[in-house]
Design a protein around this motif. Structure first.
Motif, PDB file in Angstrom:
ATOM      1  N   SER A 137       0.850  -1.276  -0.092  1.00 48.97           N
ATOM      2  CA  SER A 137       0.188   0.015  -0.131  1.00 48.97           C
ATOM      3  C   SER A 137       0.782   1.193   0.087  1.00 48.97           C
ATOM      4  CB  SER A 137      -0.910   0.118   1.130  1.00 48.97           C
ATOM      5  OG  SER A 137      -1.882  -1.041   1.380  1.00 48.97           O
ATOM      6  N   SER A 140      -6.159  -1.537   5.237  1.00 47.28           N
ATOM      7  CA  SER A 140      -6.403  -2.221   3.844  1.00 47.28           C
ATOM      8  C   SER A 140      -7.911  -2.368   3.615  1.00 47.28           C
ATOM      9  CB  SER A 140      -5.771  -3.672   3.726  1.00 47.28           C
ATOM     10  OG  SER A 140      -4.248  -3.458   3.891  1.00 47.28           O
ATOM     11  N   LEU A 141      -8.421  -2.391   4.820  1.00 53.40           N
ATOM     12  CA  LEU A 141      -9.958  -2.896   4.801  1.00 53.40           C
ATOM     13  C   LEU A 141     -10.547  -1.258   4.187  1.00 53.40           C
ATOM     14  CD1 LEU A 141     -10.703  -5.015   7.665  1.00 53.40           C
ATOM     15  CD2 LEU A 141     -11.156  -5.619   5.229  1.00 53.40           C
ATOM     16  N   VAL A 142     -10.001  -0.270   4.621  1.00 55.05           N
ATOM     17  CA  VAL A 142     -10.531   1.214   4.471  1.00 55.05           C
ATOM     18  C   VAL A 142     -10.068   1.555   3.016  1.00 55.05           C
ATOM     19  CG1 VAL A 142     -10.409   3.673   5.227  1.00 55.05           C
ATOM     20  CG2 VAL A 142     -10.450   1.614   7.130  1.00 55.05           C
ATOM     21  N   TYR A 154      -9.369  -0.230   0.343  1.00 52.95           N
ATOM     22  CA  TYR A 154      -9.591  -0.946  -0.817  1.00 52.95           C
ATOM     23  C   TYR A 154     -11.140  -1.414  -0.937  1.00 52.95           C
ATOM     24  CZ  TYR A 154      -4.354  -0.834  -1.059  1.00 52.95           C
ATOM     25  OH  TYR A 154      -3.365  -0.547  -0.877  1.00 52.95           O
ATOM     26  N   ASP A 155     -11.540  -1.729  -2.022  1.00 52.76           N
ATOM     27  CA  ASP A 155     -12.815  -2.191  -2.234  1.00 52.76           C
ATOM     28  C   ASP A 155     -12.449  -3.720  -3.144  1.00 52.76           C
ATOM     29  OD1 ASP A 155     -12.589  -0.964  -4.651  1.00 52.76           O
ATOM     30  OD2 ASP A 155     -14.317   0.448  -3.876  1.00 52.76           O
ATOM     31  N   GLY A 156     -13.588  -4.213  -3.580  1.00 51.64           N
ATOM     32  CA  GLY A 156     -13.535  -5.045  -4.460  1.00 51.64           C
ATOM     33  C   GLY A 156     -12.452  -6.521  -4.242  1.00 51.64           C
ATOM     34  N   THR A 157     -11.820  -6.989  -5.167  1.00 51.55           N
ATOM     35  CA  THR A 157     -10.898  -8.103  -4.902  1.00 51.55           C
ATOM     36  C   THR A 157     -10.031  -8.123  -3.875  1.00 51.55           C
ATOM     37  OG1 THR A 157     -11.055  -8.468  -7.275  1.00 51.55           O
ATOM     38  CG2 THR A 157      -9.383  -9.693  -6.110  1.00 51.55           C
ATOM     39  N   GLN A 164     -10.102  -6.082  -1.298  1.00 48.63           N
ATOM     40  CA  GLN A 164     -10.707  -6.115   0.066  1.00 48.63           C
ATOM     41  C   GLN A 164     -11.181  -7.281   0.351  1.00 48.63           C
ATOM     42  OE1 GLN A 164     -14.827  -4.400   0.691  1.00 48.63           O
ATOM     43  NE2 GLN A 164     -13.983  -2.969   1.923  1.00 48.63           N
ATOM     44  N   THR A 165     -11.911  -8.264  -0.535  1.00 44.14           N
ATOM     45  CA  THR A 165     -12.214  -9.683  -0.206  1.00 44.14           C
ATOM     46  C   THR A 165     -11.120 -10.359   0.106  1.00 44.14           C
ATOM     47  OG1 THR A 165     -13.839  -9.362  -2.200  1.00 44.14           O
ATOM     48  CG2 THR A 165     -13.599 -11.822  -1.394  1.00 44.14           C
ATOM     49  N   VAL A 225     -10.247  -9.509   3.677  1.00 44.56           N
ATOM     50  CA  VAL A 225     -11.383 -10.004   4.590  1.00 44.56           C
ATOM     51  C   VAL A 225     -10.936 -11.827   4.761  1.00 44.56           C
ATOM     52  CG1 VAL A 225     -14.003 -10.339   4.934  1.00 44.56           C
ATOM     53  CG2 VAL A 225     -12.869  -8.198   4.274  1.00 44.56           C
TER      54      VAL A 225
END
Ligand SMILES: [Zn+2]
Length: 203
Positions: A15, A146-148, A150-153, A155-156, A159
């Motif tokens: 990041s 990282s949870l904040v 990113y989204d999509g792949t 973030q998945t 998680v």
């Protein structure tokens, strides 16, 4: 530390690329994740020695990231952050527990092998063992940015790594009892194929 803790640390290291070349961040983050996991692929063959290089990965990471700073491409970022995460993994294993079946007993003096000096680095035990409550806490803390971000792949992926960490932390000690039972079922002539730490020869 758990492979997932290392992977999440790799994501966080990747990041950093957001500050210098945001368009290359997805490549850097995925390379960081892969580099964070990579050393533990030696789990069943010379664990924490065959693919763990605290000194050499560090030197290679600095050299490659210096090139990436001058020539920022997907390839230089991928290689640079892969090596950085693999270096962070190899170095940080020294702050965990020893190479033994039940690292919470604190009997092994082998944390990670230093190929440069040709000797084992002894465990500092800041994180007492992989899957310890403090290991999960570290994985979670490292994952939060990282949870904040990113989204999509990505973030998945993050998680998923946190969830796997939680399940592993819960099952860490029962898993050893299962492993011990399984080793007990293996005929003597096949024990040579079982990694040393499962048959007690680890110190
Ligand atoms: Zn490792």
């Amino acid at each position: 530390m758990m492979a997932t803790t290392h992977a999440l640390l790799g994501v966080l290291l990747g990041s950093v690329s957001l500050f210098v070349a945001p368009e290359l961040a997805p490549v850097a983050v995925l390379a960081g994740f892969a580099g964070g996991v990579f050393p533990d692929l030696d789990l069943y063959s010379g664990h924490r020695k065959t693919l763990h290089f605290p000194v050499y990965f560090s030197i290679a990471a600095v050299a490659t990231l210096a090139i990436a700073a001058v020539v920022p491409t997907a390839l230089t970022f991928a290689v640079g952050f892969f090596l950085l995460a693999a270096a962070a993994h190899s170095v940080s294993d020294a702050f965990g527990g020893g190479l033994e079946l039940k690292p919470w007993l604190g009997q092994s003096e082998r944390a990670v092998y230093d190929h440069f000096r040709g000797q084992w680095i002894s465990p500092r035990r800041w994180i007492r063992y992989d899957g310890a409550p403090e290991d999960f806490a570290l994985a979670f803390a490292v994952a939060l940015p990282s949870l904040v971000l990113y989204d999509g792949t990505i973030q998945t992926l993050v998680v998923g790594a946190v969830l796997i960490s939680g399940v592993y932390a819960l099952l860490r000690k029962p898993l050893v009892r299962i492993a011990e039972w399984m080793v007990g079922q293996i005929p003597d002539h096949l024990l040579a194929y079982v990694p040393d730490r499962f048959v007690g020869d680890f110190v």
